[in-house]
Motif scaffolding. Sequence first.
Motif, PDB file in Angstrom:
ATOM      1  N   VAL A   1       0.832  -1.203   0.000  1.00 18.04           N
ATOM      2  CA  VAL A   1       0.000   0.000   0.000  1.00 18.04           C
ATOM      3  C   VAL A   1       0.870   1.257   0.000  1.00 18.04           C
ATOM      4  O   VAL A   1       0.633   2.207  -0.751  1.00 18.04           O
ATOM      5  CB  VAL A   1      -0.953   0.002   1.213  1.00 18.04           C
ATOM      6  CG1 VAL A   1      -1.719   1.325   1.294  1.00 18.04           C
ATOM      7  CG2 VAL A   1      -1.939  -1.160   1.112  1.00 18.04           C
ATOM      8  N   GLU A   2       1.897   1.250   0.829  1.00 20.38           N
ATOM      9  CA  GLU A   2       2.776   2.413   0.937  1.00 20.38           C
ATOM     10  C   GLU A   2       3.493   2.690  -0.383  1.00 20.38           C
ATOM     11  O   GLU A   2       3.554   3.846  -0.843  1.00 20.38           O
ATOM     12  CB  GLU A   2       3.794   2.195   2.051  1.00 20.38           C
ATOM     13  CG  GLU A   2       4.698   3.403   2.295  1.00 20.38           C
ATOM     14  CD  GLU A   2       5.697   3.140   3.399  1.00 20.38           C
ATOM     15  OE1 GLU A   2       6.007   4.074   4.140  1.00 20.38           O
ATOM     16  OE2 GLU A   2       6.172   1.986   3.509  1.00 20.38           O
ATOM     17  N   ILE A   3       4.022   1.652  -1.015  1.00 20.85           N
ATOM     18  CA  ILE A   3       4.747   1.830  -2.272  1.00 20.85           C
ATOM     19  C   ILE A   3       3.822   2.367  -3.371  1.00 20.85           C
ATOM     20  O   ILE A   3       4.187   3.261  -4.131  1.00 20.85           O
ATOM     21  CB  ILE A   3       5.379   0.500  -2.711  1.00 20.85           C
ATOM     22  CG1 ILE A   3       6.526   0.138  -1.774  1.00 20.85           C
ATOM     23  CG2 ILE A   3       5.884   0.574  -4.154  1.00 20.85           C
ATOM     24  CD1 ILE A   3       7.090  -1.253  -1.986  1.00 20.85           C
ATOM     25  N   ARG A   4       2.609   1.838  -3.436  1.00 15.99           N
ATOM     26  CA  ARG A   4       1.678   2.240  -4.490  1.00 15.99           C
ATOM     27  C   ARG A   4       1.134   3.650  -4.291  1.00 15.99           C
ATOM     28  O   ARG A   4       0.912   4.377  -5.264  1.00 15.99           O
ATOM     29  CB  ARG A   4       0.505   1.255  -4.555  1.00 15.99           C
ATOM     30  CG  ARG A   4       0.862  -0.128  -5.124  1.00 15.99           C
ATOM     31  CD  ARG A   4      -0.263  -1.103  -4.855  1.00 15.99           C
ATOM     32  NE  ARG A   4      -0.005  -2.417  -5.414  1.00 15.99           N
ATOM     33  CZ  ARG A   4      -0.597  -2.896  -6.513  1.00 15.99           C
ATOM     34  NH1 ARG A   4      -1.473  -2.143  -7.168  1.00 15.99           N
ATOM     35  NH2 ARG A   4      -0.321  -4.103  -6.952  1.00 15.99           N
ATOM     36  N   LEU A   5       0.906   4.032  -3.029  1.00 12.58           N
ATOM     37  CA  LEU A   5       0.190   5.288  -2.769  1.00 12.58           C
ATOM     38  C   LEU A   5       1.069   6.457  -2.367  1.00 12.58           C
ATOM     39  O   LEU A   5       0.609   7.601  -2.416  1.00 12.58           O
ATOM     40  CB  LEU A   5      -0.874   5.058  -1.691  1.00 12.58           C
ATOM     41  CG  LEU A   5      -2.008   4.110  -2.066  1.00 12.58           C
ATOM     42  CD1 LEU A   5      -3.064   4.087  -0.972  1.00 12.58           C
ATOM     43  CD2 LEU A   5      -2.630   4.483  -3.397  1.00 12.58           C
ATOM     44  N   THR A   6       2.297   6.220  -1.970  1.00 10.16           N
ATOM     45  CA  THR A   6       3.163   7.343  -1.600  1.00 10.16           C
ATOM     46  C   THR A   6       3.304   8.378  -2.721  1.00 10.16           C
ATOM     47  O   THR A   6       3.286   9.589  -2.446  1.00 10.16           O
ATOM     48  CB  THR A   6       4.553   6.835  -1.165  1.00 10.16           C
ATOM     49  OG1 THR A   6       4.412   6.071   0.037  1.00 10.16           O
ATOM     50  CG2 THR A   6       5.506   7.993  -0.913  1.00 10.16           C
ATOM     51  N   PRO A   7       3.429   7.978  -4.007  1.00 19.89           N
ATOM     52  CA  PRO A   7       3.493   8.997  -5.067  1.00 19.89           C
ATOM     53  C   PRO A   7       2.245   9.877  -5.143  1.00 19.89           C
ATOM     54  O   PRO A   7       2.295  10.974  -5.711  1.00 19.89           O
ATOM     55  CB  PRO A   7       3.643   8.158  -6.345  1.00 19.89           C
ATOM     56  CG  PRO A   7       4.263   6.877  -5.891  1.00 19.89           C
ATOM     57  CD  PRO A   7       3.667   6.612  -4.552  1.00 19.89           C
ATOM     58  N   LEU A   8       1.132   9.426  -4.554  1.00 17.57           N
ATOM     59  CA  LEU A   8      -0.105  10.197  -4.598  1.00 17.57           C
ATOM     60  C   LEU A   8      -0.240  11.158  -3.422  1.00 17.57           C
ATOM     61  O   LEU A   8      -1.239  11.882  -3.318  1.00 17.57           O
ATOM     62  CB  LEU A   8      -1.321   9.266  -4.599  1.00 17.57           C
ATOM     63  CG  LEU A   8      -1.793   8.721  -5.950  1.00 17.57           C
ATOM     64  CD1 LEU A   8      -0.718   7.873  -6.608  1.00 17.57           C
ATOM     65  CD2 LEU A   8      -3.064   7.900  -5.776  1.00 17.57           C
ATOM     66  N   THR A   9       0.752  11.194  -2.531  1.00 16.72           N
ATOM     67  CA  THR A   9       0.654  12.042  -1.341  1.00 16.72           C
ATOM     68  C   THR A   9       1.361  13.387  -1.509  1.00 16.72           C
ATOM     69  O   THR A   9       1.465  14.142  -0.544  1.00 16.72           O
ATOM     70  CB  THR A   9       1.247  11.320  -0.116  1.00 16.72           C
ATOM     71  OG1 THR A   9       2.639  11.038  -0.353  1.00 16.72           O
ATOM     72  CG2 THR A   9       0.513  10.023   0.163  1.00 16.72           C
ATOM     73  N   THR A  10       1.844  13.695  -2.695  1.00 20.85           N
ATOM     74  CA  THR A  10       2.514  14.982  -2.923  1.00 20.85           C
ATOM     75  C   THR A  10       1.509  16.122  -2.795  1.00 20.85           C
ATOM     76  O   THR A  10       0.292  15.921  -2.904  1.00 20.85           O
ATOM     77  CB  THR A  10       3.161  15.033  -4.305  1.00 20.85           C
ATOM     78  OG1 THR A  10       2.140  14.864  -5.301  1.00 20.85           O
ATOM     79  CG2 THR A  10       4.183  13.917  -4.460  1.00 20.85           C
ATOM     80  N   ALA A  11       2.030  17.314  -2.598  1.00 17.79           N
ATOM     81  CA  ALA A  11       1.174  18.475  -2.347  1.00 17.79           C
ATOM     82  C   ALA A  11       0.256  18.808  -3.516  1.00 17.79           C
ATOM     83  O   ALA A  11      -0.780  19.461  -3.334  1.00 17.79           O
ATOM     84  CB  ALA A  11       2.040  19.687  -2.009  1.00 17.79           C
ATOM     85  N   THR A  12       0.620  18.388  -4.724  1.00 14.48           N
ATOM     86  CA  THR A  12      -0.183  18.730  -5.900  1.00 14.48           C
ATOM     87  C   THR A  12      -1.152  17.614  -6.294  1.00 14.48           C
ATOM     88  O   THR A  12      -1.951  17.798  -7.214  1.00 14.48           O
ATOM     89  CB  THR A  12       0.732  19.035  -7.100  1.00 14.48           C
ATOM     90  OG1 THR A  12       1.577  17.898  -7.354  1.00 14.48           O
ATOM     91  CG2 THR A  12       1.589  20.252  -6.816  1.00 14.48           C
ATOM     92  N   SER A  13      -1.106  16.483  -5.629  1.00  9.00           N
ATOM     93  CA  SER A  13      -1.978  15.371  -5.994  1.00  9.00           C
ATOM     94  C   SER A  13      -3.402  15.638  -5.507  1.00  9.00           C
ATOM     95  O   SER A  13      -3.618  15.985  -4.339  1.00  9.00           O
ATOM     96  CB  SER A  13      -1.467  14.070  -5.377  1.00  9.00           C
ATOM     97  OG  SER A  13      -2.403  13.018  -5.605  1.00  9.00           O
ATOM     98  N   PRO A  14      -4.405  15.481  -6.366  1.00  9.97           N
ATOM     99  CA  PRO A  14      -5.788  15.741  -5.947  1.00  9.97           C
ATOM    100  C   PRO A  14      -6.312  14.728  -4.952  1.00  9.97           C
ATOM    101  O   PRO A  14      -7.291  14.990  -4.253  1.00  9.97           O
ATOM    102  CB  PRO A  14      -6.567  15.673  -7.266  1.00  9.97           C
ATOM    103  CG  PRO A  14      -5.738  14.811  -8.163  1.00  9.97           C
ATOM    104  CD  PRO A  14      -4.318  15.101  -7.793  1.00  9.97           C
ATOM    105  N   TYR A  15      -5.659  13.560  -4.848  1.00  7.70           N
ATOM    106  CA  TYR A  15      -6.132  12.513  -3.946  1.00  7.70           C
ATOM    107  C   TYR A  15      -5.152  12.273  -2.797  1.00  7.70           C
ATOM    108  O   TYR A  15      -5.112  11.185  -2.230  1.00  7.70           O
ATOM    109  CB  TYR A  15      -6.354  11.214  -4.724  1.00  7.70           C
ATOM    110  CG  TYR A  15      -7.381  11.368  -5.813  1.00  7.70           C
ATOM    111  CD1 TYR A  15      -8.729  11.489  -5.508  1.00  7.70           C
ATOM    112  CD2 TYR A  15      -6.996  11.423  -7.151  1.00  7.70           C
ATOM    113  CE1 TYR A  15      -9.679  11.650  -6.508  1.00  7.70           C
ATOM    114  CE2 TYR A  15      -7.943  11.593  -8.150  1.00  7.70           C
ATOM    115  CZ  TYR A  15      -9.282  11.708  -7.820  1.00  7.70           C
ATOM    116  OH  TYR A  15     -10.214  11.869  -8.805  1.00  7.70           O
TER     117      TYR A  15
END
Length: 249
Positions: A148-162
């Motif tokens: 879960v961490e590997i897949r979703l960490t790229p989505l936690t950046t400040a510009t990610s809508p999710y």
Amino acid sequence: MVDIFEEVDEELRRDKYQDLARQYGPLVLGVAAAIILGTAGYQGWHAWQTSTREQSSDAFAVAMNALDAGRPAQAVSGLETVVETGTNSYATLALMQRAGIALEAGDHAAAAGFYEQAAARTAEPLIRDLATLKAVWALWDTLSFNDVEIRLTPLTTATSPYRHLAREAIAVAALRAGDMERARREYQFLSTSFDAPQGVARRALEGLALIASQSEPDQAEEAVPEPAAATTETDSETEQASAGDSGDD
């Protein structure tokens, strides 16, 4: 005498023009031909793009009508055609719909595969991140915390809508794996984030309360919460985000 000079000057100019024509004429003609062919090629390509987009739109509409009419097999066949022959935007939407049909049938692995294909197919970050998040939700029961961490960490950046939903899923996965410190850290971030959706912030506070209760030996053990994908509020948010053509033809 003046007429003779004028005639000579005219002859010289004529000879000069002829030399220039012989020297640069082929180049000028080549450039002109390239411009004409380029214009014709662009117009042809544009017409083809328009035709392909219209065909994709029609095929997608037919498939969705079949799905609404309770003919899933016909809908799946139509969506497969859109994936194979349609523009990138409609192919992505078709893959998202295929994933939804697979989820309805209880085939979570197939659904995750379609979501992953959609994420790889589109160039639109909003759709790509949504498909990635939905793929994780589809495989939730089989993924470890590290997955879960590997897949979703790229989505936690400040510009990610999710970014908030991705952090919440990481927090729930950490809580399920017994990593209370990591879960607490993620929940604290979400509970104090000024731009976090109300539902996410509320669930973060509930998660912190659950962690606090589990740290007290006299408190009864409580169940680990499900990720936000199981809630009506989150489903509504993500479905609104996924609506419409992404435009990456």
